[in-house]
Design a protein around this motif. Structure first.
Motif, PDB file in Angstrom:
ATOM      1  N   ASP A 179       0.884  -1.164   0.000  1.00  0.00           N
ATOM      2  CA  ASP A 179       0.000   0.000   0.000  1.00  0.00           C
ATOM      3  C   ASP A 179       0.921   1.212   0.000  1.00  0.00           C
ATOM      4  OD1 ASP A 179      -1.539   2.214   0.546  1.00  0.00           O
ATOM      5  OD2 ASP A 179      -2.862   1.168   1.957  1.00  0.00           O
ATOM      6  N   LEU A 180       1.039   1.857  -1.148  1.00  0.00           N
ATOM      7  CA  LEU A 180       2.057   2.898  -1.329  1.00  0.00           C
ATOM      8  C   LEU A 180       1.526   4.299  -1.057  1.00  0.00           C
ATOM      9  CD1 LEU A 180       3.810   1.413  -4.503  1.00  0.00           C
ATOM     10  CD2 LEU A 180       4.302   1.022  -2.079  1.00  0.00           C
ATOM     11  N   TYR A 181       0.324   4.388  -0.464  1.00  0.00           N
ATOM     12  CA  TYR A 181      -0.284   5.709  -0.256  1.00  0.00           C
ATOM     13  C   TYR A 181       0.671   6.650   0.475  1.00  0.00           C
ATOM     14  CZ  TYR A 181      -3.916   9.146   0.738  1.00  0.00           C
ATOM     15  OH  TYR A 181      -4.651  10.294   0.786  1.00  0.00           O
ATOM     16  N   ARG A 182       1.369   6.098   1.489  1.00  0.00           N
ATOM     17  CA  ARG A 182       2.249   6.928   2.316  1.00  0.00           C
ATOM     18  C   ARG A 182       3.702   6.903   1.874  1.00  0.00           C
ATOM     19  NH1 ARG A 182      -0.362   8.198   7.261  1.00  0.00           N
ATOM     20  NH2 ARG A 182      -2.490   7.421   7.119  1.00  0.00           N
ATOM     21  N   LEU A 183       3.954   6.364   0.696  1.00  0.00           N
ATOM     22  CA  LEU A 183       5.327   6.338   0.193  1.00  0.00           C
ATOM     23  C   LEU A 183       5.827   7.773   0.004  1.00  0.00           C
ATOM     24  CD1 LEU A 183       7.124   3.866  -0.827  1.00  0.00           C
ATOM     25  CD2 LEU A 183       6.591   4.675  -3.128  1.00  0.00           C
ATOM     26  N   SER A 184       7.050   8.037   0.479  1.00  0.00           N
ATOM     27  CA  SER A 184       7.550   9.409   0.354  1.00  0.00           C
ATOM     28  C   SER A 184       7.996   9.690  -1.084  1.00  0.00           C
ATOM     29  CB  SER A 184       8.692   9.645   1.333  1.00  0.00           C
ATOM     30  OG  SER A 184       9.682   8.672   1.132  1.00  0.00           O
ATOM     31  N   ALA A 190       3.187  -9.335  -6.796  1.00  0.00           N
ATOM     32  CA  ALA A 190       2.944  -8.075  -6.101  1.00  0.00           C
ATOM     33  C   ALA A 190       1.513  -7.605  -6.343  1.00  0.00           C
ATOM     34  CB  ALA A 190       3.933  -7.012  -6.579  1.00  0.00           C
ATOM     35  N   LEU A 191       0.822  -7.327  -5.246  1.00  0.00           N
ATOM     36  CA  LEU A 191      -0.474  -6.657  -5.304  1.00  0.00           C
ATOM     37  C   LEU A 191      -0.210  -5.248  -4.808  1.00  0.00           C
ATOM     38  CD1 LEU A 191      -3.088  -9.003  -3.550  1.00  0.00           C
ATOM     39  CD2 LEU A 191      -2.875  -8.522  -5.988  1.00  0.00           C
ATOM     40  N   VAL A 192      -0.531  -4.247  -5.604  1.00  0.00           N
ATOM     41  CA  VAL A 192      -0.095  -2.899  -5.273  1.00  0.00           C
ATOM     42  C   VAL A 192      -1.274  -1.934  -5.195  1.00  0.00           C
ATOM     43  CG1 VAL A 192       1.524  -1.043  -5.835  1.00  0.00           C
ATOM     44  CG2 VAL A 192       1.997  -3.374  -6.615  1.00  0.00           C
ATOM     45  N   GLU A 193      -1.573  -1.465  -3.967  1.00  0.00           N
ATOM     46  CA  GLU A 193      -2.537  -0.373  -3.802  1.00  0.00           C
ATOM     47  C   GLU A 193      -1.780   0.944  -3.984  1.00  0.00           C
ATOM     48  OE1 GLU A 193      -5.292  -0.750  -0.489  1.00  0.00           O
ATOM     49  OE2 GLU A 193      -4.638  -2.811  -0.168  1.00  0.00           O
ATOM     50  N   TRP A 194      -2.401   1.906  -4.604  1.00  0.00           N
ATOM     51  CA  TRP A 194      -1.799   3.206  -4.925  1.00  0.00           C
ATOM     52  C   TRP A 194      -0.547   3.060  -5.791  1.00  0.00           C
ATOM     53  CZ3 TRP A 194      -5.154   6.916  -4.198  1.00  0.00           C
ATOM     54  CH2 TRP A 194      -6.143   6.726  -3.226  1.00  0.00           C
ATOM     55  N   PRO A 195      -0.647   2.321  -6.920  1.00  0.00           N
ATOM     56  CA  PRO A 195       0.509   2.154  -7.809  1.00  0.00           C
ATOM     57  C   PRO A 195       0.938   3.469  -8.462  1.00  0.00           C
ATOM     58  CG  PRO A 195      -1.475   1.303  -8.855  1.00  0.00           C
ATOM     59  CD  PRO A 195      -1.844   1.643  -7.434  1.00  0.00           C
ATOM     60  N   GLU A 196       0.084   4.493  -8.401  1.00  0.00           N
ATOM     61  CA  GLU A 196       0.440   5.803  -8.950  1.00  0.00           C
ATOM     62  C   GLU A 196       1.760   6.291  -8.353  1.00  0.00           C
ATOM     63  OE1 GLU A 196      -2.449   4.979  -7.544  1.00  0.00           O
ATOM     64  OE2 GLU A 196      -4.159   5.857  -8.601  1.00  0.00           O
ATOM     65  N   ARG A 197       2.046   5.852  -7.113  1.00  0.00           N
ATOM     66  CA  ARG A 197       3.237   6.329  -6.402  1.00  0.00           C
ATOM     67  C   ARG A 197       4.532   5.741  -6.963  1.00  0.00           C
ATOM     68  NH1 ARG A 197      -0.468   8.975  -4.478  1.00  0.00           N
ATOM     69  NH2 ARG A 197      -0.826   9.378  -2.254  1.00  0.00           N
TER      70      ARG A 197
END
Ligand code: ADP
Ligand code: MG
Length: 155
Positions: free
Chosen positions: A83-88, A107-114
């Motif tokens: 879950d990459l929502y909080r990725l810096s 890999a299952l990726v939430e918020w792949p936009e990051r």
């Protein structure tokens, strides 16, 4: 190329069935990008997929909101739930084991936009859209390795 696949999910059980069907199609090295806003059902979908593949309907699958990643050793491969929502920034994803996940895991990726430029070309994009309190629509679009698999998808 096949056109994007649209699947109506009238309730959460339908989402779980789609997750189980997709889980059966996963191969080591796959990346599934989960798009959709907060509450769309990305974590619910991931939880159902992981529980189906682990064979344990009670498997603890916390949202990786704060840890950013959870790894599940499954019978056929390790599943990396991001879950990459909080990725810096995209550079931080390396510290989470991104390369290792790409090499032999799924890999299952939430918020792949990051992911920025790290977004793999070979992937399945699954977008969840809220259509009602209990209903969602899933839209699936895959790179060529996914075409025969999406054609075989039954749920
Ligand atoms: N058809 C459905 N598919 C997935 N989740 C659903 C559905 N209907 C209701 N929900 C609910 O919507 C919420 C989705 O939350 P969550 O999976 O955490 O979203 P996200 O990870 O996209 O932010 C959960 O409370 C879930 O029970
Ligand atoms: Mg989530």
């Amino acid at each position: 190329m096949i056109p994007d696949l649209r699947i109506d999910l009238p309730d959460e059980a339908a989402t779980a069935r789609l997750a189980a069907a997709l889980g059966d199609l996963l191969r080591p090295g796959d990346t599934v990008c989960l798009y959709g806003g907060l509450g769309a059902g990305k974590t619910a979908f991931s939880r159902a997929l992981i529980r189906s593949l682990s064979g344990n309907p009670e498997e603890e699958v916390p949202s990786p909101t704060f840890t950013l990643v959870q790894v599940y050793p499954l019978p056929r491969f390790d599943l990396w739930h991001f879950d990459l929502y909080r990725l810096s920034g995209p550079e931080e994803v390396a510290e989470l084991g991104w390369e290792e996940a790409q090499a032999g895991g799924c890999a299952l990726v939430e918020w792949p936009e990051r992911l920025g430029d790290l977004l793999p070309a070979d992937r399945l994009d699954l977008t969840l859209t809220v259509t009602g309190p209990e209903s969602r629509t899933a839209t699936l679009a895959g790179s060529p390795s996914w075409t025969p698999r999406l054609e075989s998808l039954s749920c």
